[in-house]
Design a protein around this motif. Sequence first.
Motif, short mmCIF file in Angstrom:
data_model
loop_
_atom_site.label_atom_id
_atom_site.label_comp_id
_atom_site.label_asym_id
_atom_site.label_seq_id
_atom_site.Cartn_x
_atom_site.Cartn_y
_atom_site.Cartn_z
N UNK A 8 0.56 -0.94 0.16
CA UNK A 8 0.17 0.04 -0.04
C UNK A 8 0.69 1.47 -0.17
N UNK A 9 2.27 0.86 0.24
CA UNK A 9 2.72 2.66 0.52
C UNK A 9 4.40 2.42 -0.66
N UNK A 10 4.73 3.31 -0.85
CA UNK A 10 5.82 3.96 -1.33
C UNK A 10 7.32 4.53 -0.07
N UNK A 41 6.66 13.79 -10.42
CA UNK A 41 5.56 14.78 -9.66
C UNK A 41 5.53 14.14 -8.23
N UNK A 42 4.68 14.72 -7.58
CA UNK A 42 4.12 14.38 -6.31
C UNK A 42 2.79 15.79 -6.41
N UNK A 43 1.94 15.07 -5.77
CA UNK A 43 0.81 15.34 -5.07
C UNK A 43 0.69 15.31 -3.49
N UNK A 44 -0.28 15.53 -2.91
CA UNK A 44 -0.09 15.53 -1.66
C UNK A 44 -1.02 13.35 -1.35
N UNK A 45 -1.64 13.71 -2.55
CA UNK A 45 -2.19 12.20 -2.39
C UNK A 45 -1.10 10.61 -3.56
N UNK A 46 -0.69 11.36 -4.32
CA UNK A 46 0.28 10.57 -4.77
C UNK A 46 1.29 10.71 -5.71
N UNK A 47 1.95 10.00 -6.85
CA UNK A 47 3.40 10.46 -7.06
C UNK A 47 2.95 9.81 -8.92
N UNK A 48 4.23 10.75 -10.28
CA UNK A 48 3.85 10.15 -11.16
C UNK A 48 5.80 9.37 -10.78
N UNK A 49 6.31 8.55 -11.61
CA UNK A 49 7.58 8.15 -11.47
C UNK A 49 7.73 7.72 -12.98
N UNK A 55 1.79 5.73 -7.95
CA UNK A 55 1.63 5.19 -6.45
C UNK A 55 1.05 5.80 -5.52
N UNK A 56 0.94 5.63 -4.65
CA UNK A 56 0.60 6.64 -3.34
C UNK A 56 1.56 7.43 -3.12
#
Length: 156
Positions: A8-10, A41-49, A55-56
Amino acid sequence: MGRYLTRRYVAIDWDEAVRLAGLDQTPIAEIRYAAEAELIHRTEWWAWWSDELLTTAIGLPESLQPQGLSPDAVDLITDVWESNSLFPQCGWSLLAQVQHILSIELVLGSGQGTERLLTWEQLTVELGDGQQRVLYRVWGRSDEGYSCQICTELPR
């Protein structure tokens, strides 16, 4: 940088990955590692790699705040991420390529009040390579919440 994934986590370091694995009951042997993955990119809830994985963001240090996607790409990804949909039909990587939403046109709207509402919009977008694409965003609302799906074609 590298990336560790539990169920569930990163995390970006092993110690944090082990701690998070304890929280979500991921066996240590099942923690996945991607050595070449860079956070785009990162927001409060998700991240793009960099390996085109969404991912979360839960588990990432607050100090990591890269903003490599356009605001319109962020809005489209967030529309789907925050809804009851699991992923967009067109794929996360296409949404990440969006530089600008050039136009939005209503294609279909139905329902009223608290009844199920279905709205289709045609989006003309510009991608990072300058190419234009047409996407369709469908919003659905029901007692269970809302869904947002983004497609490359209208369903028949």
